[in-house]
Design a protein around this motif. Structure first.
Motif, PDB file in Angstrom:
ATOM      1  N   HIS A  63      90.099  57.904  46.109  1.00  0.00           N
ATOM      2  CA  HIS A  63      90.553  56.874  45.588  1.00  0.00           C
ATOM      3  C   HIS A  63      90.856  57.137  44.395  1.00  0.00           C
ATOM      4  CE1 HIS A  63      89.792  52.020  44.906  1.00  0.00           C
ATOM      5  NE2 HIS A  63      90.750  52.495  44.188  1.00  0.00           N
ATOM      6  N   VAL A  64      92.238  57.599  43.762  1.00  0.00           N
ATOM      7  CA  VAL A  64      92.651  57.801  42.813  1.00  0.00           C
ATOM      8  C   VAL A  64      94.196  57.126  42.693  1.00  0.00           C
ATOM      9  CG1 VAL A  64      93.573  59.955  41.407  1.00  0.00           C
ATOM     10  CG2 VAL A  64      91.715  60.105  42.837  1.00  0.00           C
ATOM     11  N   HIS A  65      94.420  56.686  41.292  1.00  0.00           N
ATOM     12  CA  HIS A  65      95.722  56.046  40.875  1.00  0.00           C
ATOM     13  C   HIS A  65      96.456  56.988  39.848  1.00  0.00           C
ATOM     14  CE1 HIS A  65      94.934  51.918  42.244  1.00  0.00           C
ATOM     15  NE2 HIS A  65      93.457  52.266  41.960  1.00  0.00           N
ATOM     16  N   VAL A  66      97.437  57.705  40.942  1.00  0.00           N
ATOM     17  CA  VAL A  66      97.950  58.780  40.039  1.00  0.00           C
ATOM     18  C   VAL A  66      99.379  58.228  39.043  1.00  0.00           C
ATOM     19  CG1 VAL A  66      99.533  60.941  40.048  1.00  0.00           C
ATOM     20  CG2 VAL A  66      97.259  60.453  41.432  1.00  0.00           C
ATOM     21  N   ASN A  67      99.700  57.095  39.635  1.00  0.00           N
ATOM     22  CA  ASN A  67     100.802  56.394  39.048  1.00  0.00           C
ATOM     23  C   ASN A  67     102.227  57.025  38.796  1.00  0.00           C
ATOM     24  OD1 ASN A  67      98.501  54.795  38.383  1.00  0.00           O
ATOM     25  ND2 ASN A  67      98.339  55.176  36.408  1.00  0.00           N
ATOM     26  N   ASP A  68     102.655  58.056  39.384  1.00  0.00           N
ATOM     27  CA  ASP A  68     103.622  58.864  39.318  1.00  0.00           C
ATOM     28  C   ASP A  68     104.553  58.856  40.616  1.00  0.00           C
ATOM     29  OD1 ASP A  68     105.352  60.767  38.138  1.00  0.00           O
ATOM     30  OD2 ASP A  68     104.050  62.484  38.634  1.00  0.00           O
ATOM     31  N   PRO A  69     105.841  58.641  40.502  1.00  0.00           N
ATOM     32  CA  PRO A  69     106.653  58.461  39.323  1.00  0.00           C
ATOM     33  C   PRO A  69     106.536  56.947  38.922  1.00  0.00           C
ATOM     34  CG  PRO A  69     108.105  57.928  41.582  1.00  0.00           C
ATOM     35  CD  PRO A  69     106.613  58.387  41.826  1.00  0.00           C
ATOM     36  N   GLY A  70     107.285  56.643  37.866  1.00  0.00           N
ATOM     37  CA  GLY A  70     107.428  55.234  37.365  1.00  0.00           C
ATOM     38  C   GLY A  70     106.504  54.896  36.187  1.00  0.00           C
ATOM     39  N   ARG A  71     105.442  55.348  36.232  1.00  0.00           N
ATOM     40  CA  ARG A  71     104.193  55.045  35.070  1.00  0.00           C
ATOM     41  C   ARG A  71     103.704  56.289  34.535  1.00  0.00           C
ATOM     42  NH1 ARG A  71     103.369  49.968  37.927  1.00  0.00           N
ATOM     43  NH2 ARG A  71     104.482  48.248  36.755  1.00  0.00           N
ATOM     44  N   THR A  72     104.466  57.483  34.344  1.00  0.00           N
ATOM     45  CA  THR A  72     103.746  58.653  34.340  1.00  0.00           C
ATOM     46  C   THR A  72     103.273  58.672  32.872  1.00  0.00           C
ATOM     47  OG1 THR A  72     106.091  59.631  33.814  1.00  0.00           O
ATOM     48  CG2 THR A  72     105.181  60.004  35.740  1.00  0.00           C
ATOM     49  N   GLU A  73     103.707  57.611  32.054  1.00  0.00           N
ATOM     50  CA  GLU A  73     103.241  57.617  30.657  1.00  0.00           C
ATOM     51  C   GLU A  73     101.503  57.268  30.873  1.00  0.00           C
ATOM     52  OE1 GLU A  73     105.012  53.596  31.148  1.00  0.00           O
ATOM     53  OE2 GLU A  73     105.420  55.757  31.728  1.00  0.00           O
ATOM     54  N   TRP A  74     101.145  56.541  31.894  1.00  0.00           N
ATOM     55  CA  TRP A  74      99.885  56.242  32.326  1.00  0.00           C
ATOM     56  C   TRP A  74      99.048  57.660  32.874  1.00  0.00           C
ATOM     57  CZ3 TRP A  74      99.027  50.905  34.675  1.00  0.00           C
ATOM     58  CH2 TRP A  74      99.697  49.904  34.047  1.00  0.00           C
ATOM     59  N   GLU A  75      99.749  58.253  33.789  1.00  0.00           N
ATOM     60  CA  GLU A  75      99.220  59.359  34.337  1.00  0.00           C
ATOM     61  C   GLU A  75     100.507  60.066  35.131  1.00  0.00           C
ATOM     62  OE1 GLU A  75      96.930  61.939  34.069  1.00  0.00           O
ATOM     63  OE2 GLU A  75      95.106  60.589  34.541  1.00  0.00           O
ATOM     64  N   GLY A  76     100.042  61.232  35.757  1.00  0.00           N
ATOM     65  CA  GLY A  76     100.904  62.019  36.542  1.00  0.00           C
ATOM     66  C   GLY A  76     100.201  63.017  37.549  1.00  0.00           C
ATOM     67  N   PHE A  77     100.948  63.437  38.268  1.00  0.00           N
ATOM     68  CA  PHE A  77     100.255  64.468  39.342  1.00  0.00           C
ATOM     69  C   PHE A  77      99.863  65.595  38.696  1.00  0.00           C
ATOM     70  CE2 PHE A  77     102.450  62.007  42.498  1.00  0.00           C
ATOM     71  CZ  PHE A  77     101.426  61.733  43.245  1.00  0.00           C
ATOM     72  N   TRP A  78     100.444  66.396  37.464  1.00  0.00           N
ATOM     73  CA  TRP A  78     100.068  67.334  36.784  1.00  0.00           C
ATOM     74  C   TRP A  78      98.996  67.373  36.116  1.00  0.00           C
ATOM     75  CZ3 TRP A  78     102.169  72.317  36.473  1.00  0.00           C
ATOM     76  CH2 TRP A  78     101.865  73.153  35.380  1.00  0.00           C
ATOM     77  N   THR A  79      98.755  66.038  35.244  1.00  0.00           N
ATOM     78  CA  THR A  79      97.370  65.982  34.636  1.00  0.00           C
ATOM     79  C   THR A  79      96.157  65.544  35.277  1.00  0.00           C
ATOM     80  OG1 THR A  79      98.499  63.835  34.100  1.00  0.00           O
ATOM     81  CG2 THR A  79      98.642  65.326  32.420  1.00  0.00           C
ATOM     82  N   LYS A 112     107.656  59.659  46.373  1.00  0.00           N
ATOM     83  CA  LYS A 112     106.108  60.136  46.083  1.00  0.00           C
ATOM     84  C   LYS A 112     105.852  61.562  46.264  1.00  0.00           C
ATOM     85  CE  LYS A 112     103.456  57.679  44.289  1.00  0.00           C
ATOM     86  NZ  LYS A 112     102.111  57.116  44.681  1.00  0.00           N
ATOM     87  N   ARG A 113     106.337  62.032  47.504  1.00  0.00           N
ATOM     88  CA  ARG A 113     105.945  63.564  47.969  1.00  0.00           C
ATOM     89  C   ARG A 113     106.796  64.215  47.246  1.00  0.00           C
ATOM     90  NH1 ARG A 113     103.108  64.682  52.425  1.00  0.00           N
ATOM     91  NH2 ARG A 113     104.532  66.570  53.015  1.00  0.00           N
ATOM     92  N   GLU A 114     108.084  63.905  46.861  1.00  0.00           N
ATOM     93  CA  GLU A 114     109.305  64.970  45.952  1.00  0.00           C
ATOM     94  C   GLU A 114     108.626  65.128  44.752  1.00  0.00           C
ATOM     95  OE1 GLU A 114     112.975  62.857  46.569  1.00  0.00           O
ATOM     96  OE2 GLU A 114     112.769  63.400  48.731  1.00  0.00           O
ATOM     97  N   VAL A 115     107.975  64.072  44.098  1.00  0.00           N
ATOM     98  CA  VAL A 115     107.524  64.113  42.767  1.00  0.00           C
ATOM     99  C   VAL A 115     106.251  65.177  42.706  1.00  0.00           C
ATOM    100  CG1 VAL A 115     106.401  62.810  40.892  1.00  0.00           C
ATOM    101  CG2 VAL A 115     108.412  62.011  41.934  1.00  0.00           C
ATOM    102  N   ALA A 116     105.313  64.696  43.555  1.00  0.00           N
ATOM    103  CA  ALA A 116     103.936  65.397  43.688  1.00  0.00           C
ATOM    104  C   ALA A 116     104.282  67.094  43.853  1.00  0.00           C
ATOM    105  CB  ALA A 116     103.170  64.777  44.764  1.00  0.00           C
TER     106      ALA A 116
END
Length: 446
Positions: A63-79, A112-116
């Motif tokens: 149960h994780v909200h990564v928010n990537d793409p689109g709201r990457t200023e909130w969170e992203g796969f890297w961080t 989503k998969r392409e971004v991650a």
């Protein structure tokens, strides 16, 4: 003669049969054997001796909200995946909302998969979303490999992910049951929420009154009845109201296919300690009183609650205003979840074996990854967390890896320091340093 590419050893290895001194042999990224501690290491094999630090299976956070793409200023796969690795988590499953687009069609899943793909420091899977108008998309998403489907029974907080009414829930659940999929549900009843008192401002007591237990209890009761009628698989997300536990226990005893999770913040934080204006503690459903927390722990112990997940739901710091009515609701907990749960669990008489069961074995089982993840035994992926269980640290937000370093645990002293994290036999985190991303994107096994 033992054939292994890697051998790791500890005086305390947590296995499905209990903790013991052992050596673990690894080849091709998989565990090949769990052996006596003094097993001779074959020539040419890499070797790591962790001494008295505990070797755990990597945690599986579903149960994780990564928010990537689109709201990457909130969170992203890297961080997010760096934060997870620093906390001993080796697999996460990303929620379908808060990204743009949401994961509600097979095409959106591909995006989503392409971004991650190039950013994942640990293994990542994906939930799909069930919306009022996407019943036709559920089977294609299932066929594309999502682990199940998330639905809200009350407003989600983002316009692109509307909630289901009871008729829409019935239609979505019937479709998902036709291919024996899993529906995971944010269960709060909107009518109870609308009827609750709403007062803005900084007082936590006012926010708590606006999300009453009856909203959870009523929604869960309705979900259980739908699951009973259809023989459907349903999962209750982030349970906070202990009042629902007898209903859940009775449903399980009757053979209803319902599972339940709760979160570290419900198990370790209490309403009594939330300062007014401190919206880093805001989440929905809310953190409730200490007496309620005691009942959640009892339900974990007796199996009524199946597992513990973070519900990591970050935002930018500016959305965490001191007005509980308007502040973004979400707790950021990936990096601290193991230490937070372990600190409270040991004080209540539980062992690391219990924590592993709640945060690794059962979460892996929930998403059908228990042939690969969730245990240290032959045939599983060589995903490990190395933990110094008696070492303590004080939470410094500046030391956290998630993008916006807001935390409800700032200044708290926790037990359990993750020394290193391993993914398929390769160290991905050690001493505050990370390797380049080597996570894989996971799909549901058919």
């Amino acid at each position: 003669m033992l054939d292994a590419e890697l051998v790791v050893r500890s005086t305390r290895v947590v296995t499905p049969e209990g903790s013991r001194a052992a050596a673990v042999a690894v080849s091709g990224g998989r565990i090949t054997a769990v052996l006596p501690h003094d097993t001779e290491v074959p020539a040419g094999a890499r070797f790591e001796d962790f001494g008295d630090d505990v070797l755990l299976p990597g945690l599986v956070d579903t149960h994780v909200h990564v928010n990537d793409p689109g709201r990457t200023e909130w969170e992203g796969f890297w961080t997010a995946t760096r934060a997870a690795a620093a906390g001993g988590i080796t697999t996460l499953v990303d929620m379908p909302l808060n990204s743009l687009p949401p994961t509600t069609t097979a095409g959106h899943l591909r995006t989503k998969r392409e971004v991650a793909a190039a950013k994942a420091h640990i293994d990542v899977g994906f939930w799909g979303g069930a919306l009022p108008d996407n019943v036709k998309d559920l089977r294609p998403l299932h066929d594309a490999g999502v682990f199940g489907f998330k639905a809200f029974l009350s407003p989600s907080g983002v316009d692109e992910f509307p909630h289901l009414d009871q008729d829409q829930l019935a239609r979505a659940l019937a479709e998902i049951t036709a291919f024996d999929g899993l529906l995971i549900v944010h269960a709060e009843d909107p009518h109870h929420l609308d009827a609750a008192p709403r007062r803005g401002g900084p007082q936590y007591a006012h926010f708590l009154a606006s999300r009453p237990r009856d909203a959870e209890n009523t929604a869960i009761a309705g979900l259980i009845e739908q699951a009973r009628r259809l023989d459907a698989r349903v999962h209750v997300l982030h349970l906070s109201s202990a009042d629902a536990l007898p209903l859940i226990a009775a449903a399980k005893a009757d053979g209803v296919r319902v599972t339940v999770e709760t979160c570290p913040h419900y198990l370790t934080l209490t309403a009594e300690e939330v300062p007014d204006g401190a919206s880093e503690f805001k989440c929905c459903p809310p953190i409730r009183e200490s007496a309620n927390q005691d009942l959640l722990w009892q339900a974990l112990a007796d199996g009524t609650i199946d597992c513990v997940v973070t519900d990591h739901s970050p935002s930018t710091a500016d959305l965490k205003t001191d007005d509980f009515a308007t502040a973004w609701g979400g707790i950021s907990g990936l990096q601290l979840s193991l230490a937070a749960v372990w600190t409270e669990a040991r004080g209540r008489g539980h062992g690391l074996e219990d924590v592993v069961r709640w945060m690794s074995a059962r979460t892996a089982r929930l998403v059908g990854l228990d042939d690969r993840k969730g245990a240290i035994e032959a045939g599983r992926d060589a995903d490990f967390a190395v933990l110094a269980p008696d070492e303590t640290f004080t939470v410094d937000p500046a030391a956290l890896q998630h993008r916006n370093r807001v935390t409800a645990y700032a200044g708290k002293t926790l037990s359990g320091v993750v020394k290193s994290t391993w993914l398929r036999g390769e160290r991905v985190f050690h001493g505050g340093e990370f390797t380049e991303p080597r996570g894989q994107l996971l799909i549901r096994r058919t």
